[in-house]
Design a protein around this motif. Structure first.
Motif, PDB file in Angstrom:
ATOM      1  N   UNK A   1     -17.714 -42.807 -19.087  1.00  0.00           N
ATOM      2  CA  UNK A   1     -18.009 -41.970 -17.929  1.00  0.00           C
ATOM      3  C   UNK A   1     -16.740 -41.702 -17.130  1.00  0.00           C
ATOM      4  N   UNK A   2     -16.702 -40.549 -16.477  1.00  0.00           N
ATOM      5  CA  UNK A   2     -15.578 -40.169 -15.621  1.00  0.00           C
ATOM      6  C   UNK A   2     -15.978 -40.311 -14.161  1.00  0.00           C
ATOM      7  N   UNK A   3     -14.994 -40.200 -13.290  1.00  0.00           N
ATOM      8  CA  UNK A   3     -15.266 -40.303 -11.849  1.00  0.00           C
ATOM      9  C   UNK A   3     -16.131 -39.148 -11.365  1.00  0.00           C
ATOM     10  N   UNK A   4     -15.974 -37.948 -11.990  1.00  0.00           N
ATOM     11  CA  UNK A   4     -16.795 -36.801 -11.600  1.00  0.00           C
ATOM     12  C   UNK A   4     -18.254 -36.996 -11.972  1.00  0.00           C
ATOM     13  N   UNK A   5     -18.521 -37.813 -13.000  1.00  0.00           N
ATOM     14  CA  UNK A   5     -19.901 -38.115 -13.369  1.00  0.00           C
ATOM     15  C   UNK A   5     -20.486 -39.228 -12.500  1.00  0.00           C
ATOM     16  N   UNK A   6     -19.621 -40.125 -12.037  1.00  0.00           N
ATOM     17  CA  UNK A   6     -20.109 -41.314 -11.321  1.00  0.00           C
ATOM     18  C   UNK A   6     -20.660 -40.968  -9.938  1.00  0.00           C
ATOM     19  N   UNK A   7     -19.938 -40.167  -9.153  1.00  0.00           N
ATOM     20  CA  UNK A   7     -20.354 -39.901  -7.777  1.00  0.00           C
ATOM     21  C   UNK A   7     -21.705 -39.185  -7.695  1.00  0.00           C
ATOM     22  N   UNK A   8     -21.963 -38.109  -8.483  1.00  0.00           N
ATOM     23  CA  UNK A   8     -23.299 -37.498  -8.411  1.00  0.00           C
ATOM     24  C   UNK A   8     -24.417 -38.464  -8.794  1.00  0.00           C
ATOM     25  N   UNK A   9     -24.157 -39.319  -9.780  1.00  0.00           N
ATOM     26  CA  UNK A   9     -25.186 -40.282 -10.186  1.00  0.00           C
ATOM     27  C   UNK A   9     -25.413 -41.324  -9.093  1.00  0.00           C
ATOM     28  N   UNK A  10     -24.357 -41.744  -8.428  1.00  0.00           N
ATOM     29  CA  UNK A  10     -24.521 -42.685  -7.320  1.00  0.00           C
ATOM     30  C   UNK A  10     -25.328 -42.054  -6.186  1.00  0.00           C
ATOM     31  N   UNK A  11     -25.082 -40.780  -5.906  1.00  0.00           N
ATOM     32  CA  UNK A  11     -25.872 -40.084  -4.883  1.00  0.00           C
ATOM     33  C   UNK A  11     -27.343 -40.046  -5.286  1.00  0.00           C
ATOM     34  N   UNK A  12     -27.614 -39.775  -6.554  1.00  0.00           N
ATOM     35  CA  UNK A  12     -28.993 -39.738  -7.041  1.00  0.00           C
ATOM     36  C   UNK A  12     -29.664 -41.103  -6.920  1.00  0.00           C
ATOM     37  N   UNK A  13     -28.928 -42.180  -7.223  1.00  0.00           N
ATOM     38  CA  UNK A  13     -29.482 -43.533  -7.121  1.00  0.00           C
ATOM     39  C   UNK A  13     -29.811 -43.859  -5.666  1.00  0.00           C
ATOM     40  N   UNK A  14     -28.934 -43.481  -4.746  1.00  0.00           N
ATOM     41  CA  UNK A  14     -29.199 -43.744  -3.326  1.00  0.00           C
ATOM     42  C   UNK A  14     -30.413 -42.957  -2.849  1.00  0.00           C
ATOM     43  N   UNK A  15     -30.539 -41.702  -3.294  1.00  0.00           N
ATOM     44  CA  UNK A  15     -31.706 -40.899  -2.921  1.00  0.00           C
ATOM     45  C   UNK A  15     -32.989 -41.464  -3.494  1.00  0.00           C
ATOM     46  N   UNK A  16     -32.910 -41.963  -4.690  1.00  0.00           N
ATOM     47  CA  UNK A  16     -34.110 -42.484  -5.338  1.00  0.00           C
ATOM     48  C   UNK A  16     -34.484 -43.866  -4.808  1.00  0.00           C
ATOM     49  N   UNK A  17     -33.497 -44.676  -4.430  1.00  0.00           N
ATOM     50  CA  UNK A  17     -33.780 -46.040  -3.960  1.00  0.00           C
ATOM     51  C   UNK A  17     -34.010 -46.130  -2.465  1.00  0.00           C
ATOM     52  N   UNK A  18     -33.355 -45.258  -1.679  1.00  0.00           N
ATOM     53  CA  UNK A  18     -33.436 -45.297  -0.214  1.00  0.00           C
ATOM     54  C   UNK A  18     -33.251 -46.726   0.299  1.00  0.00           C
ATOM     55  N   UNK A  19     -32.057 -47.287   0.151  1.00  0.00           N
ATOM     56  CA  UNK A  19     -31.829 -48.697   0.520  1.00  0.00           C
ATOM     57  C   UNK A  19     -32.092 -48.937   2.007  1.00  0.00           C
ATOM     58  N   UNK A  20     -32.674 -50.063   2.354  1.00  0.00           N
ATOM     59  CA  UNK A  20     -32.935 -50.363   3.774  1.00  0.00           C
ATOM     60  C   UNK A  20     -31.647 -50.684   4.522  1.00  0.00           C
ATOM     61  N   UNK A  21     -31.583 -50.242   5.770  1.00  0.00           N
ATOM     62  CA  UNK A  21     -30.457 -50.521   6.684  1.00  0.00           C
ATOM     63  C   UNK A  21     -29.116 -50.218   6.020  1.00  0.00           C
ATOM     64  N   UNK A  22     -29.022 -49.052   5.420  1.00  0.00           N
ATOM     65  CA  UNK A  22     -27.828 -48.701   4.648  1.00  0.00           C
ATOM     66  C   UNK A  22     -26.595 -48.619   5.539  1.00  0.00           C
ATOM     67  N   UNK A  23     -26.710 -47.922   6.665  1.00  0.00           N
ATOM     68  CA  UNK A  23     -25.559 -47.789   7.554  1.00  0.00           C
ATOM     69  C   UNK A  23     -25.159 -49.137   8.154  1.00  0.00           C
ATOM     70  N   UNK A  24     -26.111 -49.975   8.502  1.00  0.00           N
ATOM     71  CA  UNK A  24     -25.782 -51.292   9.060  1.00  0.00           C
ATOM     72  C   UNK A  24     -25.021 -52.137   8.058  1.00  0.00           C
TER      73      UNK A  24
END
Length: 531
Positions: A350-373
C-alpha cells in the motif's frame, strides 16, 4: 447521484505532514503545523513577548499615575509648607518619647520570653527523648534503603480518590500494578533508578499543587519534565539510548496513570464540546461509501473484512487506555491492519495515498468515542520524541489529518454535486446500493434480497416524499384559489350593491272570472250551427 468522470482521490503530500519550520520532524494540526520542539519554542517566544508587553504597559500606567499624583501634590505643597514643618517637629518629639519609654521595658520582656522558651524546651525534651531512637532508625533507613522501598503503593494511591467507589477500586488496582512494575523496572538501573524515582515523586507532588493552572501550562510542566529526565539519563548517568527510551516509556506510564483523571478532558477546556461536534458530524456522514473516498479496499474478501473489523476495534479501544503511549499503540495497530487490508486487496504494498482515504473511512465507520479528547491528551502529555519521529508519530499525524478532513468534508471532496450532497446530509435520500448483477456468486441470497428491499424502500420513501410535497402544494393552491374567488365576489358586491325593490301588483287575467268589475262584457260562449 452524479459522479464526475475523472474521480479525484484524497491526496496529501508527505511534506505537508512534516513540521512547517523545516526541522524534519512530524507536525501536528494542534500545534499549528509545528512539531513539539518548534511549537514550544514558538509558544515561549509569544509568551515572553506578551509578558514584556504587559510589563511595559504596567510601567507606563504607573509612571502616568505617579506624574499625576506629583502634579496634584505640588499645587498643595506651597500652601501648607508652614503647617507641614510644625507637624514634622511635633512628630519627632513624640517618637523620642516613645523610644525612651521602650528602653525601660525591653530587657524585662526579653527575659520573660526567654524563661517561657526554656520551659517549653524542657517539656519538649522530655517527650523528644522517648522518640529519639525511632527517629534515628528512620533516618538511617532513609539513607541506606532505596527510595522506592520507603513508599508503599497503597499510600500513593490515597493521594487522589475517585468519586465513585467502583471506579476508585479499579483505578487503585491499576495504579498498584503500575507502581510495582515501575519499581521492579527501576531496580535494574541501581543508583540512577533511585534518582528517577525521586524525580517522579517530586513531579507528582508539584502537579498536585498546580491543579489551578491551565491544561496548557500543565502540559508544559510535563514536557519539561520529560526533557529534563531524558537529558539526565543521557548526560549524567550515561544510560544507552535504547535503555533511555524504555525508561521514558515506563516513566510516562507511571506518571500518567496517576494524572489521567485530572488532565484527560478537563472541565476547563472545550474538549467535550469538540467531541460531541465530531460525533455529530460523523453520524451525519454515515452514507459515505468507499467508492466516494476512492478507498482501495474490497470488503467482500473475508480476510479484508476481518482486517477492517480489527482496525475499527483498535481505534475504538483507544479510549479505554490511560497512558498516551498505549493510545498511540492502538492507533498504530489500526493503521497496520489498514495497510494489510489494502495489500490483500491490491496484491501489492500500500502507498500513502491509499492509506489516508482508508483511515478516513475507518474513522467514519467506527465513530470512535471522545476522539478529540484522546487526540488532545496524546498531544499534551505524550513523550514528544514519539510524536516527532517513528511510525507512531506518522500514524498519529495521519489521524489528525483524517479528523481535519472529516470536519471540512464537502461535495467536491466526494466528487458529488452540491445538490446530491445536501440531499444525503439531510437524509432525504441515500446512495444507491450495489446492483444484483454486480454481486459475487459466493454472496448469500438473503444479503442480496436485503439490499434489494433497502433499495425498494428508498425508492418508496422518495415517492412518498414527492406525493406529500405535491399534496401540500395542491392544498395551498386550493386555499389560494378559494381566497381569490371570495375576494373577487366581495369586490363585485361592494362595487355593485344589490337593490331589492318592492313587488308590483299582479295584473288580472283577462279570461278569468272577474266578479268585481261589472264593466267588462261577459265571456263569449261557443255556439253550434247546423248547416
Amino acid at each position: 447521484m452524479s459522479l464526475k468522470s475523472e474521480r479525484r482521490g484524497i491526496h496529501v503530500d508527505q511534506s505537508e505532514l512534516l513540521c512547517k519550520k523545516g526541522c524534519g520532524y512530524y507536525g501536528n494540526p494542534a500545534w499549528q503545523g509545528f512539531c513539539s520542539k518548534c511549537w514550544r519554542e514558538e509558544y515561549h517566544k509569544a509568551r515572553q513577548k506578551q509578558i514584556q508587553e504587559d510589563w511595559e504597559l504596567a510601567e507606563r500606567l504607573q509612571r502616568e499615575e505617579e506624574e499625576a499624583y506629583a502634579s496634584s501634590q505640588s499645587t498643595q505643597g506651597a500652601q501648607s509648607l508652614t503647617f507641614s514643618k510644625f507637624e514634622e517637629k511635633k512628630t519627632n518629639e513624640k517618637t523620642r518619647k516613645v523610644t525612651t519609654v521602650k528602653k525601660f521595658f525591653t530587657a524585662s520582656s526579653r527575659t520573660g520570653a526567654k524563661k517561657v522558651a526554656q520551659e517549653k524546651v524542657v517539656k519538649q525534651g522530655q517527650l523528644g527523648r522517648e522518640r529519639n531512637a525511632d527517629n534515628i532508625l528512620r533516618d538511617l533507613k532513609e539513607i541506606f534503603t532505596p527510595s522506592w522501598e520507603l513508599a508503599s503503593p497503597t499510600e500513593e494511591i490515597q493521594e487522589a480518590k475517585a468519586p465513585s467507589p467502583s471506579i476508585n477500586r479499579q483505578a487503585s488496582i491499576e495504579t498498584d500494578r503500575v507502581s510495582k512494575e515501575f519499581i521492579e523496572f527501576l531496580k535494574t538501573y541501581h543508583k540512577p533508578g533511585q534518582d528517577i524515582y525521586k524525580q517522579c515523586k517530586l513531579f507528582l507532588d508539584t502537579m498536585n499543587h498546580k491543579r489551578d493552572l491551565s491544561i496548557e501550562e500543565q502540559s508544559e510542566c510535563a514536557q519539561d519534565f520529560y526533557q529534563n529526565v531524558a537529558e539526565k539519563l543521557q548526560t549524567r548517568w550515561k544510560v544507552p539510548p535504547e535503555k533511555v527510551e524504555k525508561a521514558m516509556d515506563q516513566i510516562e506510564k507511571y506518571i500518567m496513570t496517576r494524572q489521567y483523571k485530572y488532565v484527560f478532558c478537563p472541565e476547563t477546556t472545550d474538549d467535550e464540546k469538540k467531541d460531541l461536534a465530531v460525533q455529530k458530524r460523523i453520524r451525519a456522514l454515515h452514507w459515505v461509501t468507499p467508492q466516494m473516498l476512492c478507498v482501495p479496499v474490497n470488503e467482500e474478501i473475508p480476510e479484508v473484512s476481518d482486517m477492517v473489523v480489527k482496525a475499527i476495534t483498535d481505534i475504538i479501544e483507544m479510549d479505554s487506555k490511560r497512558v498516551p503511549r498505549d493510545k498511540l499503540a492502538c492507533i498504530t495497530k489500526c493503521s497496520k491492519h489498514i495497510f494489510n487490508a489494502i495489500k490483500i486487496t491490491k496484491n501489492e504494498p500500500a502507498s500513502a495515498d491509499d492509506f489516508l482515504p482508508t483511515l478516513i473511512y475507518i474513522v467514519l465507520k467506527g465513530n470512535p468515542p471522545r476522539l478529540q479528547s484522546n487526540i488532545q491528551y496524546i498531544t499534551r502529555f505524550c513523550n514528544p520524541s514519539r510524536l516527532m519521529t517513528g511510525e507512531d508519530g506518522y500514524y498519529f499525524t495521519n489521524l489528525c489529518c483524517a479528523v481535519a478532513f472529516i470536519e471540512k468534508l464537502d461535495a467536491q471532496s466526494l466528487n458529488l454535486s452540491q445538490e446530491d450532497f445536501d440531499r444525503f446530509m439531510t437524509g432525504q435520500t441515500s446512495p444507491k446500493k450495489q446492483e444484483s448483477d454486480s454481486w459475487s456468486p459466493d454472496v448469500c441470497l438473503g444479503v442480496k434480497q436485503m439490499y434489494k428491499n433497502l433499495d425498494l424502500l428508498s425508492q418508496l420513501n422518495e415517492r412518498q416524499d414527492r406525493i406529500v410535497s405535491e399534496a401540500k402544494k395542491l392544498e395551498k393552491d386550493l386555499i389560494d384559489w378559494t381566497d381569490g374567488v371570495a375576494k373577487e365576489v366581495q369586490d363585485i358586491v361592494e362595487k355593485y350593491p344589490l337593490e331589492i325593490k318592492p313587488k308590483n301588483q299582479a295584473l288580472a287575467a283577462i279570461d278569468s272570472e272577474n266578479v268585481e268589475n261589472d264593466k267588462l262584457p261577459p265571456p263569449l260562449q261557443p255556439q253550434v250551427y247546423a248547416g
